[in-house]
Enzyme design. Structure first.
Site, PDB file in Angstrom:
ATOM      1  N   ARG A 131       1.628   7.597   5.855  1.00 52.06           N
ATOM      2  CA  ARG A 131       1.329   7.525   4.432  1.00 52.06           C
ATOM      3  C   ARG A 131       1.085   8.885   3.766  1.00 52.06           C
ATOM      4  O   ARG A 131       0.410   8.973   2.740  1.00 52.06           O
ATOM      5  CB  ARG A 131       0.117   6.621   4.175  1.00 52.06           C
ATOM      6  CG  ARG A 131       0.348   5.150   4.488  1.00 52.06           C
ATOM      7  CD  ARG A 131       1.335   4.530   3.502  1.00 52.06           C
ATOM      8  NE  ARG A 131       1.433   3.099   3.656  1.00 52.06           N
ATOM      9  CZ  ARG A 131       2.352   2.465   4.380  1.00 52.06           C
ATOM     10  NH1 ARG A 131       3.255   3.162   5.037  1.00 52.06           N
ATOM     11  NH2 ARG A 131       2.378   1.150   4.448  1.00 52.06           N
TER      12      ARG A 131
ATOM     13  N   GLU B 224      -5.380   3.625   0.525  1.00 55.35           N
ATOM     14  CA  GLU B 224      -3.995   4.064   0.361  1.00 55.35           C
ATOM     15  C   GLU B 224      -3.711   4.272  -1.125  1.00 55.35           C
ATOM     16  O   GLU B 224      -2.969   5.177  -1.501  1.00 55.35           O
ATOM     17  CB  GLU B 224      -3.041   3.018   0.935  1.00 55.35           C
ATOM     18  CG  GLU B 224      -1.595   3.406   0.834  1.00 55.35           C
ATOM     19  CD  GLU B 224      -0.681   2.444   1.552  1.00 55.35           C
ATOM     20  OE1 GLU B 224       0.466   2.278   1.102  1.00 55.35           O
ATOM     21  OE2 GLU B 224      -1.092   1.864   2.563  1.00 55.35           O
TER      22      GLU B 224
ATOM     23  N   SER C  45      -0.301  -1.986  -1.210  1.00 59.51           N
ATOM     24  CA  SER C  45      -1.429  -2.027  -0.274  1.00 59.51           C
ATOM     25  C   SER C  45      -2.589  -1.169  -0.791  1.00 59.51           C
ATOM     26  O   SER C  45      -2.388  -0.033  -1.212  1.00 59.51           O
ATOM     27  CB  SER C  45      -1.002  -1.515   1.099  1.00 59.51           C
ATOM     28  OG  SER C  45      -0.006  -2.334   1.651  1.00 59.51           O
TER      29      SER C  45
END
Length: 304
Positions: free
Chosen positions: A177, A297, A227
């Site tokens: 990420r 995130e 998310s």
């Protein structure tokens, strides 16, 4: 920040038409939430962008790039300073066999369709990722074991000093990420991707499978930002949230999805405060029950 000075400077530089003031950012995010930006810019080209950055530096105005506004929560009082959106003038796609040069403002959904039409494989994982290329590179967007790091060869970006620089994949340090451009005052302009020749029917089949998985597991029909939390090592954030009873939890018009507990949805009219309350509640419950500190995130910008 003196708005009149900025207006006059933009007019003098010939970029007044690409600037908006007090622009509601809910119109530019997938959450459909967010207060105003003091100054909002949609440059037509690199020269426009350079002029905007020059004014930003001259008057010490902070800037943020928001791309398609996915994976982002903008707080209710909005963002002080300059917000830049590259969706307008950074959408070029140039093919040379399996090599593709792509502008930072190109949506992954569109890029996927174009790659499919040329029977090029490698982007099937991104078939339902709603963001633009620039943000997908910064966050190393991924799905089912594949990610942007698999296809990116190099990236061209603009620095705070208005210098255009190129960096190779090996210097980006892609990780889960993120890459090492995350958090730096640079703006991705374009990237070179390396795809593979494939069979159109096989590519199409893989895309359909990925779309079906997302449809059944994620609330794609609702306003969300994707998310909320990264998966901790050896765990899934959604399962942890579900085990602490967060699935279906709501506050105002915001709700933890009953389909996937790592998604929070806006049922229409939710405030950023409602979303933030649910984020913090999940964090608290997971920490208390499992001793795990969830890492966000989603990026949270602006003022409460």
């Amino acid at each position: 920040m003196n708005i009149n000075i900025i207006k006059n400077e933009c007019k003098k530089q010939g970029i007044g038409s690409i600037i908006k003031y007090d622009e509601p950012l809910k119109n530019h995010t997938s959450f459909r939430i967010g207060g105003p930006a003091d100054v909002f810019c949609s440059p037509n080209n690199i020269e426009d962008l350079k002029k905007v950055l020059s004014i930003s530096k001259q008057y010490n105005i902070p800037f943020r790039v928001i791309g398609n506004g996915t994976n982002l929560l903008i707080l209710d009082s909005g963002i002080r300073g300059l917000v830049i959106n590259l969706n307008k003038g950074f959408k070029k796609i140039e093919f040379s066999d399996k090599i593709v040069k792509v502008g930072a403002g190109v949506s992954l959904l569109y890029l996927n369709k174009i790659a499919l039409s040329r029977e090029l494989s490698g982007l099937e994982f991104a078939c339902n990722v709603p963001g633009a290329l620039g943000g997908a590179i910064i966050t190393n967007a991924s799905f089912k074991g594949n990610c942007m790091a698999d296809v990116v060869q190099d990236v061209i970006f603009l620095t705070r000093e208005n210098k255009i620089e190129r960096t190779s994949k090996s210097n980006l340090n892609f990780n889960y990420r993120e890459c090492n451009l995350k958090g730096k005052p640079v703006i991705i302009l374009e990237a070179t991707l390396l795809l593979k020749k494939g069979n159109k029917e096989e590519i199409e089949s893989k895309i359909k499978q990925n779309i079906e998985i997302r449809k059944t597991r994620q609330p794609l029909d609702k306003f969300s930002a994707g998310s909320i939390f990264k998966n901790p090592p050896c765990y899934y954030a959604g399962e942890l949230a579900e085990k602490v009873g967060a699935k279906g939890l709501f506050r105002g018009k915001a709700q933890v999805s009953s389909r996937h507990a790592n998604f929070i949805i806006n049922n229409g009219g939710a405030s950023a405060g409602d979303i933030l309350y649910l984020i913090e509640e999940i964090e608290k419950r997971v920490k208390e029950k499992f001793g795990i500190k969830l890492e966000r995130e989603i990026e949270i910008l602006g003022e409460r």
